[in-house]
Scaffold this motif. Structure first.
Motif, PDB file in Angstrom:
ATOM      1  N   PRO A  58       2.009   1.236   2.052  1.00 46.66           N
ATOM      2  CA  PRO A  58       2.133   2.979   2.329  1.00 46.66           C
ATOM      3  C   PRO A  58       0.928   3.570   1.341  1.00 46.66           C
ATOM      4  O   PRO A  58       0.599   4.512   1.595  1.00 46.66           O
ATOM      5  CB  PRO A  58       3.476   3.321   2.176  1.00 46.66           C
ATOM      6  CG  PRO A  58       3.924   2.124   1.417  1.00 46.66           C
ATOM      7  CD  PRO A  58       3.418   1.110   1.936  1.00 46.66           C
ATOM      8  N   THR A  59       0.842   2.689   0.292  1.00 47.62           N
ATOM      9  CA  THR A  59       0.043   3.671  -0.755  1.00 47.62           C
ATOM     10  C   THR A  59      -1.505   3.762  -0.300  1.00 47.62           C
ATOM     11  O   THR A  59      -2.231   4.250  -1.141  1.00 47.62           O
ATOM     12  CB  THR A  59       0.058   3.190  -2.023  1.00 47.62           C
ATOM     13  OG1 THR A  59      -0.330   1.708  -2.195  1.00 47.62           O
ATOM     14  CG2 THR A  59       1.591   3.276  -2.793  1.00 47.62           C
ATOM     15  N   GLN A  60      -1.824   2.729   0.632  1.00 42.69           N
ATOM     16  CA  GLN A  60      -3.408   2.804   0.999  1.00 42.69           C
ATOM     17  C   GLN A  60      -3.583   3.666   2.305  1.00 42.69           C
ATOM     18  O   GLN A  60      -4.914   3.805   2.581  1.00 42.69           O
ATOM     19  CB  GLN A  60      -3.699   1.314   1.053  1.00 42.69           C
ATOM     20  CG  GLN A  60      -3.471   0.831   2.272  1.00 42.69           C
ATOM     21  CD  GLN A  60      -3.939  -0.645   2.364  1.00 42.69           C
ATOM     22  OE1 GLN A  60      -3.398  -1.531   1.634  1.00 42.69           O
ATOM     23  NE2 GLN A  60      -4.723  -1.216   3.327  1.00 42.69           N
ATOM     24  N   GLU A  96      10.965  -3.355  -1.660  1.00 48.55           N
ATOM     25  CA  GLU A  96      11.226  -4.851  -2.438  1.00 48.55           C
ATOM     26  C   GLU A  96       9.921  -4.703  -3.104  1.00 48.55           C
ATOM     27  O   GLU A  96       9.871  -5.371  -4.352  1.00 48.55           O
ATOM     28  CB  GLU A  96      11.292  -5.851  -1.280  1.00 48.55           C
ATOM     29  CG  GLU A  96      11.121  -7.265  -1.896  1.00 48.55           C
ATOM     30  CD  GLU A  96      12.607  -7.659  -2.644  1.00 48.55           C
ATOM     31  OE1 GLU A  96      12.087  -8.824  -3.250  1.00 48.55           O
ATOM     32  OE2 GLU A  96      13.352  -6.788  -2.425  1.00 48.55           O
ATOM     33  N   ILE A  97       8.592  -4.324  -2.697  1.00 51.92           N
ATOM     34  CA  ILE A  97       7.445  -4.336  -3.513  1.00 51.92           C
ATOM     35  C   ILE A  97       7.525  -3.153  -4.458  1.00 51.92           C
ATOM     36  O   ILE A  97       7.081  -3.433  -5.539  1.00 51.92           O
ATOM     37  CB  ILE A  97       6.272  -3.990  -2.513  1.00 51.92           C
ATOM     38  CG1 ILE A  97       6.281  -5.217  -1.603  1.00 51.92           C
ATOM     39  CG2 ILE A  97       5.002  -3.820  -3.313  1.00 51.92           C
ATOM     40  CD1 ILE A  97       5.932  -6.655  -2.147  1.00 51.92           C
ATOM     41  N   TYR A  98       7.625  -1.981  -4.165  1.00 51.61           N
ATOM     42  CA  TYR A  98       7.681  -0.893  -5.053  1.00 51.61           C
ATOM     43  C   TYR A  98       9.015  -0.471  -5.861  1.00 51.61           C
ATOM     44  O   TYR A  98       8.803   0.447  -6.392  1.00 51.61           O
ATOM     45  CB  TYR A  98       7.137   0.434  -4.140  1.00 51.61           C
ATOM     46  CG  TYR A  98       5.759   0.184  -3.823  1.00 51.61           C
ATOM     47  CD1 TYR A  98       4.583   0.403  -4.616  1.00 51.61           C
ATOM     48  CD2 TYR A  98       5.397  -0.171  -2.661  1.00 51.61           C
ATOM     49  CE1 TYR A  98       3.519   0.176  -4.398  1.00 51.61           C
ATOM     50  CE2 TYR A  98       4.003  -0.400  -2.219  1.00 51.61           C
ATOM     51  CZ  TYR A  98       2.835  -0.032  -3.125  1.00 51.61           C
ATOM     52  OH  TYR A  98       1.518  -0.283  -2.742  1.00 51.61           O
ATOM     53  N   ALA A  99      10.012  -1.058  -5.737  1.00 55.05           N
ATOM     54  CA  ALA A  99      11.236  -0.879  -6.389  1.00 55.05           C
ATOM     55  C   ALA A  99      11.649   0.573  -6.431  1.00 55.05           C
ATOM     56  O   ALA A  99      11.702   1.441  -7.399  1.00 55.05           O
ATOM     57  CB  ALA A  99      11.273  -1.341  -7.866  1.00 55.05           C
ATOM     58  N   ILE A 102       7.200   4.188  -4.820  1.00 51.31           N
ATOM     59  CA  ILE A 102       5.980   4.151  -3.854  1.00 51.31           C
ATOM     60  C   ILE A 102       5.025   4.848  -4.412  1.00 51.31           C
ATOM     61  O   ILE A 102       4.752   6.026  -3.810  1.00 51.31           O
ATOM     62  CB  ILE A 102       6.337   4.296  -2.234  1.00 51.31           C
ATOM     63  CG1 ILE A 102       7.415   3.540  -2.011  1.00 51.31           C
ATOM     64  CG2 ILE A 102       5.321   4.067  -1.646  1.00 51.31           C
ATOM     65  CD1 ILE A 102       8.075   3.560  -0.598  1.00 51.31           C
ATOM     66  N   LYS A 103       4.159   4.430  -5.392  1.00 48.43           N
ATOM     67  CA  LYS A 103       3.041   5.170  -5.846  1.00 48.43           C
ATOM     68  C   LYS A 103       1.976   4.184  -6.152  1.00 48.43           C
ATOM     69  O   LYS A 103       2.495   2.949  -6.484  1.00 48.43           O
ATOM     70  CB  LYS A 103       3.315   6.270  -6.807  1.00 48.43           C
ATOM     71  CG  LYS A 103       3.812   5.538  -8.037  1.00 48.43           C
ATOM     72  CD  LYS A 103       4.244   6.834  -9.046  1.00 48.43           C
ATOM     73  CE  LYS A 103       4.545   6.341 -10.464  1.00 48.43           C
ATOM     74  NZ  LYS A 103       5.076   7.637 -11.354  1.00 48.43           N
ATOM     75  N   GLY A 127      -4.498   2.455  -3.662  1.00 48.38           N
ATOM     76  CA  GLY A 127      -3.485   1.804  -3.162  1.00 48.38           C
ATOM     77  C   GLY A 127      -3.909   0.311  -2.644  1.00 48.38           C
ATOM     78  O   GLY A 127      -2.531  -0.657  -2.920  1.00 48.38           O
ATOM     79  N   VAL A 128      -5.051   0.063  -2.217  1.00 45.06           N
ATOM     80  CA  VAL A 128      -5.236  -1.211  -2.109  1.00 45.06           C
ATOM     81  C   VAL A 128      -5.259  -2.355  -3.336  1.00 45.06           C
ATOM     82  O   VAL A 128      -4.564  -3.483  -3.385  1.00 45.06           O
ATOM     83  CB  VAL A 128      -6.950  -1.436  -1.735  1.00 45.06           C
ATOM     84  CG1 VAL A 128      -7.255  -3.081  -1.612  1.00 45.06           C
ATOM     85  CG2 VAL A 128      -6.901  -0.938  -0.187  1.00 45.06           C
ATOM     86  N   GLY A 129      -5.668  -1.841  -4.430  1.00 44.50           N
ATOM     87  CA  GLY A 129      -5.504  -2.519  -5.829  1.00 44.50           C
ATOM     88  C   GLY A 129      -4.192  -2.826  -6.196  1.00 44.50           C
ATOM     89  O   GLY A 129      -3.688  -3.908  -6.665  1.00 44.50           O
TER      90      GLY A 129
END
Length: 279
Positions: A58-60, A96-99, A102-103, A127-129
């Protein structure tokens, strides 16, 4: 083929299989096509275990609409991955990824992030990084495979790996194209029939621009490309740039010691398509 949704489970499995073996990693956002499969084939040749992630990050996405409309085809994706003998699939949920936070992390990519795509997609490369670094920390691959269609992204990931001293070799793979030249992309499935018919014009123009770059200066080639797209009412040119491959800086004067690449972004209706070609 084993499928995991939890970080701890996939890490434990990879660790149990590793023991001196090499791990090839192909991060994806799903909606898989032959371009993705070509990366997996290369990873299979060069490694003992291949891990593929499926995660729509979502962040990209700079536009919420694009995130909502991004195709999600998990059953089809898993079937394709099984057919090419993928070993492990990691398909986590966002929390699961961002706990639940989401940023993006803020990165300094030495200016690579401000060129081309960076001018039009605010925050995209942070976001990609963020997601690629996180996935590398989880999977701990020996090699990771990325297609050259997203060449700017490839260079940014190389920069990040070097700066953060992440022990993974980044492998860039040739752009995989449809028979008519259109670069394969998950977005292609969203093209109308009318736009799909004219989309190969993008690569056709890139090939002609490459020929012209041999005898003309960069500004003449850019002007020619812009004029060609004005004749094509179904495609709207967002940008066409000729840049040096390592810095991604727009060319000023040709230097025979430098490697150059032409980059393009085009709207076919509401669908944004990118492509590039080595010069």
């Amino acid at each position: 083929m084993l499928v995991f949704a939890k970080i701890k489970s996939v890490q434990q499995k990879i660790e149990s299989l590793k023991k001196g073996t090499s791990v090839g990693f192909v991060p994806t956002m799903g909606a898989l096509h032959q371009g993705h499969l070509s990366l997996i084939h290369q990873a299979k040749k060069e490694n003992d275990i291949v891990v593929v992630s499926i995660f729509v990050n979502p962040t990209q996405f700079d536009k919420q609409e694009d995130l909502i409309n991004y195709p999600k085809t998990i059953d089809k994706d898993l079937s394709l991955l099984k057919s090419v003998y993928c070993d492990i699939v990691f398909a986590p949920a966002a929390n699961e990824i961002y706990a639940n936070d989401i940023k993006s992390q803020a990165f300094d990519f030495d200016g690579l992030e401000f060129q081309m795509e960076g001018k039009f997609r605010d925050g995209h490369f942070n976001g990609v990084g963020t997601i690629v670094k996180r996935l590398f920390e989880i999977v701990k691959p020996t090699k990771a495979y990325f297609g050259e269609k997203d060449f700017q992204q490839l260079q940014i990931i190389r920069n990040m790996v070097k700066k953060h001293q992440i022990p993974v070799k980044i492998v860039g793979c040739d752009i995989y194209r449809e028979e008519d030249g259109l670069a394969m992309s998950s977005r292609n499935a969203r093209l109308t029939n009318e736009h799909r018919k004219v989309a190969p014009f993008i690569f056709k123009t890139l090939k002609e621009a490459k020929i012209k770059f041999g005898t003309k200066n960069a500004s003449e080639v850019v002007s020619w490309v812009e004029s060609e797209f004005k004749k094509q009412p179904l495609l709207e040119l967002e940008y066409f740039e000729i840049a040096e491959e390592n810095t991604l800086l727009t060319i000023k004067n040709k230097d025979p010691k430098q490697k150059y690449r032409a980059f393009i972004a085009v709207f076919a209706g509401k669908i944004r398509l990118i492509d590039n070609i080595s010069l």
